[in-house]
Design an enzyme around this catalytic site. Sequence first.
Site, PDB file in Angstrom:
ATOM      1  N   HIS A 171       0.856  -1.193   0.000  1.00  0.00           N
ATOM      2  CA  HIS A 171       0.000   0.000   0.000  1.00  0.00           C
ATOM      3  C   HIS A 171       0.887   1.238   0.000  1.00  0.00           C
ATOM      4  O   HIS A 171       1.584   1.492   0.986  1.00  0.00           O
ATOM      5  CB  HIS A 171      -0.922   0.014   1.215  1.00  0.00           C
ATOM      6  CG  HIS A 171      -1.899  -1.118   1.196  1.00  0.00           C
ATOM      7  ND1 HIS A 171      -2.101  -1.956   2.250  1.00  0.00           N
ATOM      8  CD2 HIS A 171      -2.713  -1.564   0.207  1.00  0.00           C
ATOM      9  CE1 HIS A 171      -3.005  -2.857   1.925  1.00  0.00           C
ATOM     10  NE2 HIS A 171      -3.381  -2.658   0.682  1.00  0.00           N
ATOM     11  N   GLU A 197       1.333   3.762   2.952  1.00  0.00           N
ATOM     12  CA  GLU A 197       1.888   3.302   4.236  1.00  0.00           C
ATOM     13  C   GLU A 197       3.412   3.373   4.178  1.00  0.00           C
ATOM     14  O   GLU A 197       4.119   2.365   4.218  1.00  0.00           O
ATOM     15  CB  GLU A 197       1.388   1.884   4.530  1.00  0.00           C
ATOM     16  CG  GLU A 197      -0.112   1.868   4.748  1.00  0.00           C
ATOM     17  CD  GLU A 197      -0.735   0.481   4.678  1.00  0.00           C
ATOM     18  OE1 GLU A 197       0.005  -0.513   4.725  1.00  0.00           O
ATOM     19  OE2 GLU A 197      -1.972   0.405   4.567  1.00  0.00           O
ATOM     20  N   HIS A 211       3.287  -3.403   6.993  1.00  0.00           N
ATOM     21  CA  HIS A 211       2.219  -2.448   6.666  1.00  0.00           C
ATOM     22  C   HIS A 211       2.249  -1.272   7.629  1.00  0.00           C
ATOM     23  O   HIS A 211       2.991  -1.275   8.603  1.00  0.00           O
ATOM     24  CB  HIS A 211       0.850  -3.128   6.803  1.00  0.00           C
ATOM     25  CG  HIS A 211       0.493  -4.014   5.655  1.00  0.00           C
ATOM     26  ND1 HIS A 211      -0.370  -3.645   4.663  1.00  0.00           N
ATOM     27  CD2 HIS A 211       0.897  -5.260   5.332  1.00  0.00           C
ATOM     28  CE1 HIS A 211      -0.488  -4.620   3.785  1.00  0.00           C
ATOM     29  NE2 HIS A 211       0.279  -5.630   4.163  1.00  0.00           N
ATOM     30  N   GLU A 222       2.026  -4.494  11.486  1.00  0.00           N
ATOM     31  CA  GLU A 222       1.423  -3.174  11.339  1.00  0.00           C
ATOM     32  C   GLU A 222       2.167  -2.170  12.194  1.00  0.00           C
ATOM     33  O   GLU A 222       2.334  -2.393  13.383  1.00  0.00           O
ATOM     34  CB  GLU A 222      -0.025  -3.229  11.855  1.00  0.00           C
ATOM     35  CG  GLU A 222      -0.888  -4.295  11.193  1.00  0.00           C
ATOM     36  CD  GLU A 222      -1.339  -3.863   9.836  1.00  0.00           C
ATOM     37  OE1 GLU A 222      -0.948  -2.765   9.404  1.00  0.00           O
ATOM     38  OE2 GLU A 222      -2.097  -4.607   9.202  1.00  0.00           O
TER      39      GLU A 222
END
Length: 1248
Positions: free
Chosen positions: A945, A948, A1042, A1127
Site C-alpha cells: 500500500h 503506508e 504495513h 502493522e
Amino acid sequence: MNKPKMATEKGVPSNSRVLMLLGQLERMSGEAMVKDVETARQITAKILHLIQTQEKSGKEVMSKGSSGMEVILASLENTRDVQTTLNILYILSELLTVGRGRRVGVFVSKGGTGILFQILITASKELPPSEELMLQLHSLLAKVGPKDRKFGVKARLSGALNVTVNLMKQNLQNTKLLLPCLQVLRVYSTNSVNAISLGKNGVVELMFKIVAPYSKKNTSLLKVALDALGALLKSKTNARRAVDGRHVPVLLALYLDWHRNDTRHRHMLIRKGFLVCLRNITNIKLGRKAFIEADGMRILYNCSTECLPVRTLDPLVNTSSLIMRKCFPKNRLPLPTIKSAFHYQLPHIPAVGPVAQLYSQPPGVDDVVDESDDNEETEADTENDTENEEDEKDHRTANDDIETDLNKLHPKKSPSRPFEELRVYERFFLELSEDFQGYIFESSKSASTTSSSSSFSSSASNRTTRPIIVPTAQALSPKHVLIPSSQESCNPTKGQHPQPSPSAPTPTLPAPLTSLELDTIHLTKDQDKKEQTHIPSPDGHATLSPLTKPPSQGQRIEQELAHVLECVSLEEEGTLNAEEGIRGVKQEGSPVNATRHIQSPLLLGGIATRRVGGGGSNWGSDCGSEGAEDEGGEGAVLEVPDTALLLSLHDPDLYVEMVKGTHSVPQYAEVAYPDYFGHVAPTFREPLLERVYGVQRSKIFQDIERLIHPNDILDKVVYDLDIPSCPVIEDDGESLKFNSQFESGNLRKAVQVRKYEYDLVLNSDINSNHYHQWFYFEVSGMRVATPYRFNIINCEKSNSQFNYGMQVLMYSVQEAISGRPRWVRTGADICYYKNHFARSSIAAGGQKGKSYYTLTFSTTFSHKDDVCYFAYHYPYTYSTLKMHLSKLEALRTPQIYLRQDVLCESLGGNSCPLLTITAMPESNSNDHICQFRNRPLIFLSARVHPGETNASWVMKGTLEFLMGSSPLAASLREAYIFKIVPMLNPDGVVNGNHRCSLSGEDLNRQWQNPNPELHPTIYHTKSLLQYLAHIQRAPLVFCDYHGHSRKKNVFMYGCSVKETVWQSNISATSSDLQEDLGYRALPKILSQIAPAFSMASCSFVVERSKESTARVVVWREIGVQRSYTMESTLCGCDQGKYKGLQIGTRELEEMGAQFCVALLRLKRLTGLRNHQHLLDLESDIIGTQAKVVSCPTTYVMEEDEPSFMEAIDYSAESNDEDADPENEHGNEVHKSPDHLEQLSDSETNHRD
C-alpha cells in the site's frame, strides 16, 4: 394461604405489624373486598401510615421472599372502591420511591403495569373520572414506565394511550394533573408505533399548544412537554406533521426567546429541549428545508456564538452545531470528475469489480455528486443514544466477518500449480544450488560480487554518448530541445524473468523511455572523460561503461559518491527569476572544489534568492515566467548540509540518477527537495499533540460562517491538476503557491477560501475514484508568523489518528540549508470531522447520503521565501529505495552473500527488486555448502500500500541491520536465507496513490488469484512462494510490513485456527483444533524486546474479508504457520518506553532492526527444541481468551480510542467500508540501540 408465608427472612419478626396487616388483607378474597369496603379501607390506610412513618415497614414488605407485593397487587385488582384503590396507589408510590430500581423491577415482574392500565381504563369510564385517582395512576405509571420494556405495547393494547390523551385535552389548564400525564406520554412516545398513533390523534399539535408561547411559569411542566415532543418527533411522520403545521419557525422563535431571557442560564434543559425537537425534525429533508427557510442557520449560529464563552452551555452549542451541520446544504467537490486526474489505460479490464464499473460508466455521467444522495433520513449523528447502537452494530459486523468454514481454516495440502510452470523461478534461488567452486574465499571485497551479480545493472554500451536526462521544469522554454531516446530494450516481456548468473551481469533494461521534454545536463565538461564516468541507466542502477576496467564495488562507490554537499552555488548564465529559486540541474558532475553548482531548474520548488515581481512558484515559460536563463545577473551562494555524510545510505546526486529511471504516469520531471536532501531524524522528542478543548467545534463554526457570510469567501483556485498545461494559476502574490508534480506527490487542487485559509483536494488513486488519504505537496510564497489554515476536504475514513494526537509532517528547505534537513511534526488545532461535501454513491460503493471528511490543521511559517513540503507521513519514494539498495551494495563485505534480482516489471515499467541476503559459506567444502543451502528461509515484503510509507522505513531498518557488521547481524545471516521484496507496489508509490496499483485495485486483495498482467508483482511473489512450497522449502516466517492509520503502537496479525474458532460459534472437534502454538512466539519475543511493540493489539483471528490478503493466503496455501502482517502506527505509542510520543523514522527503523533480533531469538527457541516456551504461549492464550472476546477481530480493535469530551460526529459511518485494518496498521517506535540486545559499538554507531 397461611400467615407464616408473610413472615420472611431472619431479622423480620413474624409478628411484624405491617406483615400482620398484609396477612389480613390477603385473607380478604375478591368478594370480601367488594362487600367489606370499610375494612379494606382501614387496613390499607393503616399499612400506608406504617410505611409512611417507619422505614423498616417498607423494607419488610419488599424484602426477598416476602409476598407483600403480590398481596398489594391482588387487592388493587380486586377492589372496586375508589378510596381503597387510592390508598393502595399511595402505598405503591411510597414503596417505589425508595430504592427505586430493584423495587420497580419487582413491581413490573409481578404484572403491576397491566393492573394499573386496567384500573386506568375502568376509571376513565366513570364520568367525570376521579381527578385524584387519575393523578395517582399517572404518577405511578410515570415511575414504572421507564423500567418496563413492554410498557408502550401494553399501553397501546389496553387502550390507555387514548385515555391519557383525552385527559390532557380536557385539562390543559390543570397543571397538577397535566404534569403526570405528560410524564407518561413521554414514555409512551419512545415506542415508535405509539408515536405514530399519537401523532394521528393530534398529539403533536396539542404539544405545541403546551410549549408555546414563552412563559417562565411551570418550567418543570414545560421541560417534560419538550421531552415528550422530542420523542414524538423522532418519527418521520410526526416530523412531517410539524413541518406541515409550520412549527419549525415557531420552535426557532421560542428557542430565541429562551436564549434572550434566560440570562442566568437556569433553564438550560428547556433550551436543550427545543434544540432536540429541531434536531429530530431536521432528520428529514423537508425539515432541513424548512429550517433553512426559517433562517435557522443564522439564528442557531448567533445564539451558539453567544453561548461559547460559558462552558456549562456546551450541550447547547454541540446540539446546535449538529443541527447546523446536518442542514448545511450538501456541496459537490470542486472537481470535474472524482476519477484520478491521471489516466492510465489498462492492458485489459477486469470483468467485474470497481475497475470494471469505472470503465463501463457512460462518458456523460457526473460522478462527483448525485441528486438522490440527499436522502430522506440522514445518518443519525452523534448523540449518546445513537452511539451505543453503533457500537452494537460494529460488534455484530465484526463477529460476522470471522471465518467459520473449518475447511478454509486448515491449510490446503494440494499444490495449486504444476511444477513445470514454477520451474522458471529456480533462477531466483541460485543460493540453493550454488557450489562456489573456483571462488577464492580469502579475497578482497570485490570477490564477493562473483556470487552476487546484480541483475539490476544493465549494459550501457549503446548509450555512452546519450545525454542524461535530469528532472527539470514542467515545460520546455523556447530554447529547450527534445532529446531522442536511443535506447534499445533488452528486457524480457513482462512475466518473464532475467536470468541472473553468478558470474555475469544480465542486461535488463526497462521498456524504451518515451522522450521526455527535459533539459539536458552533461556529467563532465569533457566528452573524453565521459567514457570513464559511472553512467546510471534509466532504471536507476549504476553500470560501468565497457571501456573501463571495473573497479571493486567499494572503490567505485568511493570514487563516484565521495563529493560533499558543502555549498550550493547559484552561478548561471542568467539570474534566477523569483520563482525559479535554486531548483537546479547540477552542471558539473564532481567539481574538484567540492562546491555544488546547482543550476535552475533541477530541484524544482526552490527558494527565491531575490524576488523579481510575482509569478508562479516553479514553472517554465508556459506558465507565465520567462525562461530563467534568459535574464542577466548573479546568484547567491548558500551553505547546505552535507547530507551524504549525515546519512549513510543517502546521496543527492545518486538520487537524481535514480529518478531518471523511474517511470510515472504523469511523466514527472521534478525532484522534491526533501527526497534530494534526505531526512535526518530529529534528536528531540515529538509528543502526541494535546487536543485543545472545543477545537473541532470552532473549526465547524468557521465552516458554517461560509454559508452565513458568503461575501467573505474568496473561492479562488490557485492550483489545479485538471488544467494539465498550467496547474499553477498566476496571481498577484496574495496567495500561496502549490505543487505536487514530483514522485509520490499528491495534491489535485487548492482553493483559497479566505486570505489565509485553503481547501485542498487530494487526487484519487489511478484507475479508481476513491482512496484519498496520502498527501505530499509543496507550498511557497508564504508570509512569516501568519497562521495559515489548510483543510483537506475529501478524506474518506470515518475516523483518524489526527483526532488522537497525530500531526502532519513538514519539511522546510530553509531549515535544510541551515543544516537541519528533516521532516518535523507540525500543525495546531488539528481535527478530523465529517463535512458537507457529498460523496457520490458511485464512489461510496453504492451507498447514498455519505459525506467526505475534513482534516484541518493550522501552521505558521518561520522563514521568508521558504519552500515547505507537507506530507501525511515520512515520504519514502521508489527512487529512494533504488538509491538505498545501491548504497547497501557498498556495505557488503566478503562474508555477506547479497544478490539483487529484478523479480518482474510493474505495469508502469518499473522494476520490482528482489533481494537475497545470507552469509557466505565458510569454504566450498561439502559440509559448508550443505549448511549454506539448508538454512531456513525468511520471506519479507513491504509497501503493497503506497500510502503506508512507514512500512518502507521499517524495511530500511531491517535491510541495514541485515547488512550490518555486528555479531548479531552476522549470526542472523548464518542462521537464515532472507528473500526480500522491499516494494510490492512501485507504481502506486511513484504516482502518489494511497492504496492501489495502476490497475486501480488493492494488491493485498489479489493474492488468491493474481493476474500476471494486472498484478505482476503479486503474481511473481506468490509464484516464488509456490516454488518454495513445491521443493519442500517453504519459509519459516513470512512477514508483510504495513502501516495502520487508526491504531497506535506496532503489532502483528497472524493466523490461528484455534483462536478463530474461539471467536465464532462453530463447533469443532479437538482434532480440528490441533495446532502448534509457534505462531505466537515471534510476536511474544517482539513484545519483550521492542519498546513500540504491543502484544495486546495483536490478533490471530482469520476473517473472511481478509482471505485474499498475503498473510492468509501464505498461511493457507503455502502452509507457512508463522505468516504475519506487521502493522506500524502512523501516529505514535500509548504504552511502553515511547508512550505519549509520535513515531519517527528512527523508531520505525529500530523496529525493523528489532524484528531481525527477534528472528535470532526465534532460531534459538526453535533450535533448542525448547518446549517450555510453548507452554508459556499456551498460558498466554488462555490469559487473553477472556480479553479477546471484548474485541473479537481486527475490525473491532480498529478504533481503540476513548471518546472525546466533545462529540466527534462520526457515529453514522463508524462501520464504513474502510474497515480495512489488514493494511492499515500503525505504531510508534524509537530506535534505541540499547534494546537490540548487545549490539556491538560499531553497529550502534552505524545505526544511529
